[in-house]
Design a protein around this motif. Structure first.
Motif, PDB file in Angstrom:
ATOM      1  N   HIS A  96       0.964  -1.118   0.024  1.00 50.37           N
ATOM      2  CA  HIS A  96       0.121   0.099   0.051  1.00 50.37           C
ATOM      3  C   HIS A  96       0.903   1.312   0.066  1.00 50.37           C
ATOM      4  O   HIS A  96       2.318   1.027  -0.066  1.00 50.37           O
ATOM      5  CB  HIS A  96      -0.926   0.045   1.226  1.00 50.37           C
ATOM      6  CG  HIS A  96      -0.475   0.229   2.768  1.00 50.37           C
ATOM      7  ND1 HIS A  96       0.401  -0.780   3.099  1.00 50.37           N
ATOM      8  CD2 HIS A  96      -0.484   1.010   3.443  1.00 50.37           C
ATOM      9  CE1 HIS A  96       0.985  -0.298   4.326  1.00 50.37           C
ATOM     10  NE2 HIS A  96       0.463   0.655   4.677  1.00 50.37           N
ATOM     11  N   HIS A  98       1.164   4.058   1.905  1.00 53.20           N
ATOM     12  CA  HIS A  98       1.476   4.759   3.272  1.00 53.20           C
ATOM     13  C   HIS A  98       3.087   5.064   3.352  1.00 53.20           C
ATOM     14  O   HIS A  98       4.118   4.166   2.694  1.00 53.20           O
ATOM     15  CB  HIS A  98       1.223   4.045   4.748  1.00 53.20           C
ATOM     16  CG  HIS A  98      -0.214   4.101   4.985  1.00 53.20           C
ATOM     17  ND1 HIS A  98      -0.826   3.525   5.698  1.00 53.20           N
ATOM     18  CD2 HIS A  98      -1.098   5.025   4.518  1.00 53.20           C
ATOM     19  CE1 HIS A  98      -2.177   3.856   5.966  1.00 53.20           C
ATOM     20  NE2 HIS A  98      -2.537   4.868   5.064  1.00 53.20           N
ATOM     21  N   HIS A 101       5.998   2.448   3.744  1.00 47.71           N
ATOM     22  CA  HIS A 101       5.957   1.460   2.979  1.00 47.71           C
ATOM     23  C   HIS A 101       6.233   1.644   1.290  1.00 47.71           C
ATOM     24  O   HIS A 101       6.911   0.754   0.834  1.00 47.71           O
ATOM     25  CB  HIS A 101       4.625   0.586   2.940  1.00 47.71           C
ATOM     26  CG  HIS A 101       4.273  -0.003   4.373  1.00 47.71           C
ATOM     27  ND1 HIS A 101       4.319  -1.360   4.703  1.00 47.71           N
ATOM     28  CD2 HIS A 101       3.783   0.627   5.552  1.00 47.71           C
ATOM     29  CE1 HIS A 101       3.894  -1.416   5.682  1.00 47.71           C
ATOM     30  NE2 HIS A 101       3.778  -0.268   6.144  1.00 47.71           N
ATOM     31  N   HIS A 180      -7.419  -1.721   5.156  1.00 47.82           N
ATOM     32  CA  HIS A 180      -6.343  -0.501   5.799  1.00 47.82           C
ATOM     33  C   HIS A 180      -6.393   0.666   4.849  1.00 47.82           C
ATOM     34  O   HIS A 180      -6.358   1.909   5.241  1.00 47.82           O
ATOM     35  CB  HIS A 180      -5.012  -1.182   5.999  1.00 47.82           C
ATOM     36  CG  HIS A 180      -4.184  -0.464   6.658  1.00 47.82           C
ATOM     37  ND1 HIS A 180      -4.136   0.095   7.745  1.00 47.82           N
ATOM     38  CD2 HIS A 180      -2.868  -0.083   5.984  1.00 47.82           C
ATOM     39  CE1 HIS A 180      -2.920   1.025   7.969  1.00 47.82           C
ATOM     40  NE2 HIS A 180      -2.226   0.844   6.970  1.00 47.82           N
ATOM     41  N   ASP A 206       0.294  -3.743   5.954  1.00 57.96           N
ATOM     42  CA  ASP A 206      -0.212  -3.209   7.410  1.00 57.96           C
ATOM     43  C   ASP A 206      -1.653  -3.911   7.494  1.00 57.96           C
ATOM     44  O   ASP A 206      -2.426  -3.440   8.162  1.00 57.96           O
ATOM     45  CB  ASP A 206      -0.435  -1.720   7.339  1.00 57.96           C
ATOM     46  CG  ASP A 206       0.958  -1.022   7.673  1.00 57.96           C
ATOM     47  OD1 ASP A 206       1.864  -1.800   8.149  1.00 57.96           O
ATOM     48  OD2 ASP A 206       0.987   0.051   7.486  1.00 57.96           O
TER      49      ASP A 206
HETATM   50 ZN    ZN Z   1      -0.218   1.610   6.507  1.00 59.73          ZN
END
Ligand code: ZN
Length: 292
Positions: A96, A98, A101, A180, A206
């Protein structure tokens, strides 16, 4: 014999993360040390990174300060511990977008990146919303989105659509829509290459921060407890948690969660000279161990 070596590589940590940010509803749970990791797969002629960490520069530096991220080292130092360089990484699968990451995009000059199409599109869309919606961008570095779109223009950011088997031999991705994030994915590694594998690992991103999310802090009578941050549905998160556990035959030790501090006690590991945990989950045929 394993098809891939699998190393979970800590690259930074937060010394005082609120438990409530990790496990839903733990409002008076105090703080815990939170490792930040990415995972390297090496084998089958490939060097594949699962997530790419963050870059402690420009926008990324603001996130490091905001979340009190400590002991960050660049991929050049972290990968050196397993005899690898950032230039050797040819593929990165992003769970993902974020900041911790996807924030390392610029640090892998030869890599092609893979993300769910809807994940990138959803963040660009959220960036166009009124300022009052900015909570949605809590863990998102908008600078990463701009760079990701630039990489897409260059053909180095590839969109995946839904579940795909054998993105690389024995490596499958599974979409976890509206969890998430809008379109997180988790990665299934069938390390014997068999479709009905007896040697499966899941890298969760996550969707699962810690094993507490799998057992609710009660391994004797487990219940699923969602991660502390979700912009999507908690119910979908729990359904995904169930799918992840099913994929590994209910063996929690095979759930590779990037923020789980106990991974190092489940597999051969060592502490590096920079104070990071290096966890050797599997060793591919003919490959050297880096923990002994
Ligand atoms: Zn995350």
């Amino acid at each position: 014999m394993s098809d891939y070596s699998i190393w979970m590589l800590e690259y930074a940590k937060v010394p005082d993360a609120a438990m409530s940010s990790l496990v839903y509803g733990k409002h008076n749970g105090g703080t815990v040390e939170l490792p930040y990791c990415y995972t390297l797969l090496k084998g089958q002629g490939h060097t594949i990174l699962l997530d790419c960490g963050l870059n402690n520069a420009s926008h990324g530096e603001q996130f490091v300060k905001r979340f009190n991220v400590q002991n960050w080292f660049p991929p050049r130092d972290v990968l050196a511990e397993v005899g690898c360089t950032p230039e050797e990484v040819t593929h990165v699968i992003l769970t993902h977008a974020h900041f911790d990451h996807m924030g390392g995009l610029e640090l892998f000059p030869n890599a092609t990146f893979y993300i769910q199409e809807e994940e990138l599109a959803s963040w660009v869309s959220i960036m166009t919303m009124d300022r009052r919606f900015r909570w949605l961008l809590t863990a998102v570095d908008t600078g990463d989105m701009i760079y990701a779109v630039q990489l897409a223009r260059e053909g180095r950011m590839r969109g995946l659509r839904g579940d795909i088997d054998d993105v690389f031999p024995g490596v499958d991705v599974r979409l976890a829509k509206d969890t998430h994030t809008a379109a997180s994915q988790y990665i299934v590694i069938r390390n014997d290459g068999k479709r009905e594998s007896e040697d499966v690992f899941v890298y969760t991103g996550d969707l699962v921060y810690r094993h507490d999310n799998l057992h609710g802090g009660n391994p004797a009578d487990p219940f699923y407890l969602p991660v502390g941050l979700a912009s999507g549905s908690q119910t979908n998160l729990l359904m995904t948690t169930d799918s992840i556990l099913k994929a590994v035959g209910d063996d929690m030790s095979r759930v590779l969660a990037p923020h789980e501090p106990s991974m190092a006690s489940l597999y051969p590991s060592r502490v590096t000279k920079n104070g990071h945990q290096l966890v050797e989950v599997a060793l591919g045929a003919g490959q050297q161990s880096y923990v002994h």
